[in-house]
Design a protein around this motif. Structure first.
Motif, PDB file in Angstrom:
ATOM      1  N   TRP A  33      -9.919   3.405  -0.946  1.00 44.81           N
ATOM      2  CA  TRP A  33      -9.357   2.323  -0.401  1.00 44.81           C
ATOM      3  C   TRP A  33     -10.369   0.939  -0.350  1.00 44.81           C
ATOM      4  N   LEU A  53       0.852  -1.237  -0.077  1.00 38.28           N
ATOM      5  CA  LEU A  53      -0.177   0.053   0.054  1.00 38.28           C
ATOM      6  C   LEU A  53       0.832   1.147  -0.085  1.00 38.28           C
ATOM      7  N   HIS A 102      -4.094   1.491  -5.064  1.00 36.71           N
ATOM      8  CA  HIS A 102      -4.978   0.946  -3.654  1.00 36.71           C
ATOM      9  C   HIS A 102      -6.119   1.724  -3.157  1.00 36.71           C
ATOM     10  N   ARG A 103      -6.034   3.073  -3.374  1.00 36.75           N
ATOM     11  CA  ARG A 103      -7.183   3.824  -3.166  1.00 36.75           C
ATOM     12  C   ARG A 103      -8.325   3.664  -4.005  1.00 36.75           C
ATOM     13  N   LEU A 112      -5.475   4.562   6.973  1.00 36.01           N
ATOM     14  CA  LEU A 112      -4.609   4.103   5.739  1.00 36.01           C
ATOM     15  C   LEU A 112      -3.930   5.537   5.270  1.00 36.01           C
ATOM     16  N   ASP A 113      -4.638   6.567   4.986  1.00 36.89           N
ATOM     17  CA  ASP A 113      -3.937   7.846   4.587  1.00 36.89           C
ATOM     18  C   ASP A 113      -2.626   8.177   5.436  1.00 36.89           C
ATOM     19  N   ARG A 118     -10.273   4.669   6.372  1.00 34.75           N
ATOM     20  CA  ARG A 118      -9.521   5.616   5.471  1.00 34.75           C
ATOM     21  C   ARG A 118      -8.558   6.566   5.707  1.00 34.75           C
ATOM     22  N   PRO A 166       0.284   3.711  -3.134  1.00 34.91           N
ATOM     23  CA  PRO A 166      -1.113   4.200  -2.599  1.00 34.91           C
ATOM     24  C   PRO A 166      -2.089   4.613  -3.668  1.00 34.91           C
TER      25      PRO A 166
END
Length: 355
Positions: A285, A217, A224-225, A310-311, A307, A221
């Motif tokens: 995501w 990820l 994967h988003r 993950l961000d 989210r 990124p």
């Protein structure tokens, strides 16, 4: 109340000696909870049975003596079973306890409704006994005091390492690459600081469900988003434990007859059937698709919380997390301290003249 049969053996009564079997069991449970955040349900029934046997034995002795002993025994058992045990359930319902913590407290309420008595040389243990006389309540207050000392120890460690931050009392910094091997919650995300960040168990569930890793990820990124990058047949997410996460992914078709995949498909179809860019913007995501496809709630995780976590993990090289000390650890310490020293709160109140 000193047990009338306390002198039946060189160190204490038979029921109180039987209760000591709980100490190594709680030590094992605390160690396992600290290392894996998982304590098998089978841990508690044998201890509950032991508590019922010891309690019945104590009741026969108490009601076989003077009537005031029976009334005092009933009062203390009532406090233990009617106050301490329900507190465990209440704290669990409010989210303050894990399931194992609640079961441990209920087990203690049955095992130790009154103070045990042990003779060691010329000393009677526990040394300090509260006026209430419910030993399970003493263990609980001891555990709370031990738990309150943990943030101070955490702050000392962080400050000694040169980490000066308001978060020093509640968390520790870790590199983002290492987060998937930690327990706890994110404290700092791109949207700010808070105690209700992404649960790292839920993060592992998400990564296993996608069949990917945090390193992947972080390396890409943007791909994967986009929810269009979700696998057609997701894996079984497991329960988020490290042991489960490190094992081989279990295909949904093998785990539950393909129902996970079908749930995922239905979740994806619920996205706005517009342009690809609009679909991607609707569920970054694939967070909503993930949560819609699993059973349960992934430890209270919401799509927005997933989210945001993950961000933060793909944009920051270091994040702060709560170490997430399981309450079973201070509970075990509180039990051992209680058996030897007694009630720490009662001692403190006595020292300042309030008890």
């Amino acid at each position: 109340m000193v047990h009338p049969l306390a002198a039946a053996t060189p160190v204490g009564s038979v029921p109180d000696l039987l209760r000591l079997l709980a100490v190594p069991a709680f030590a094992w449970a605390a160690h396992r909870d600290l290392r894996t955040r998982r304590v098998p349900n089978r841990t508690w029934p044998p201890l509950l049975l032991l508590g019922v046997v010891a309690l019945a034995w104590d009741a026969l002795v108490a009601f076989g003596g003077p009537s005031f002993l029976g009334r005092l025994f009933l009062l203390r058992v009532g406090v233990s079973l009617g106050v301490v045990a329900p507190l465990g359930y209440l704290f669990w319902r409010l989210g303050g306890f894990g399931g194992a913590d609640a079961k441990a407290l209920v087990t203690l309420a049955v095992l130790f409704p009154t103070y045990p008595t042990y003779y060691v040389g010329g000393t009677i243990l526990p040394l300090a006994r509260s006026a209430v006389g419910a030993f399970s309540l003493t263990v609980l207050t001891n555990a709370v005091l031990v738990g309150l000392a943990y943030p101070l120890a955490l702050a000392v460690r962080n400050l000694a390492d040169g980490r000066v931050s308001p978060l020093a009392f509640v968390g520790k910094p870790v590199t983002s690459d290492a987060v998937e091997r930690e327990y706890g919650r994110l404290l700092r995300t791109t949207s700010g600081v808070g105690r209700n960040g992404l649960d790292l168990d839920a993060l592992r569930m998400y990564l296993r469900w996608r069949g990917t890793s945090l390193a992947a990820l972080r390396a890409d990124p943007e791909t994967h988003r986009d929810p269009r990058s979700l696998p057609g047949t997701p894996n079984d997410p497991g329960d988020g434990s490290l042991a489960d996460f490190e094992g081989p992914p279990i295909a949904a078709s093998a785990a539950d007859g393909g129902t996970l995949a079908s749930r995922s498909s239905s979740a994806s179809s619920a996205l706005p059937p517009d342009s690809p860019s609009e679909r991607a913007a609707a569920d970054p995501w694939g967070a909503a698709a993930f949560l819609a496809s699993i059973e349960g709630d992934a430890y209270g995780t919401t799509p927005d919380r997933l989210r945001a976590g993950l961000d933060a993990l793909v944009e920051e090289d270091e994040v702060w997390i709560t170490p997430g000390l399981p309450f079973l650890v201070p509970t075990f310490v509180g039990l051992v301290v209680g058996l030897v020293v007694g009630d720490l709160l009662f001692l403190a109140l006595t020292a300042i003249g309030l008890a």
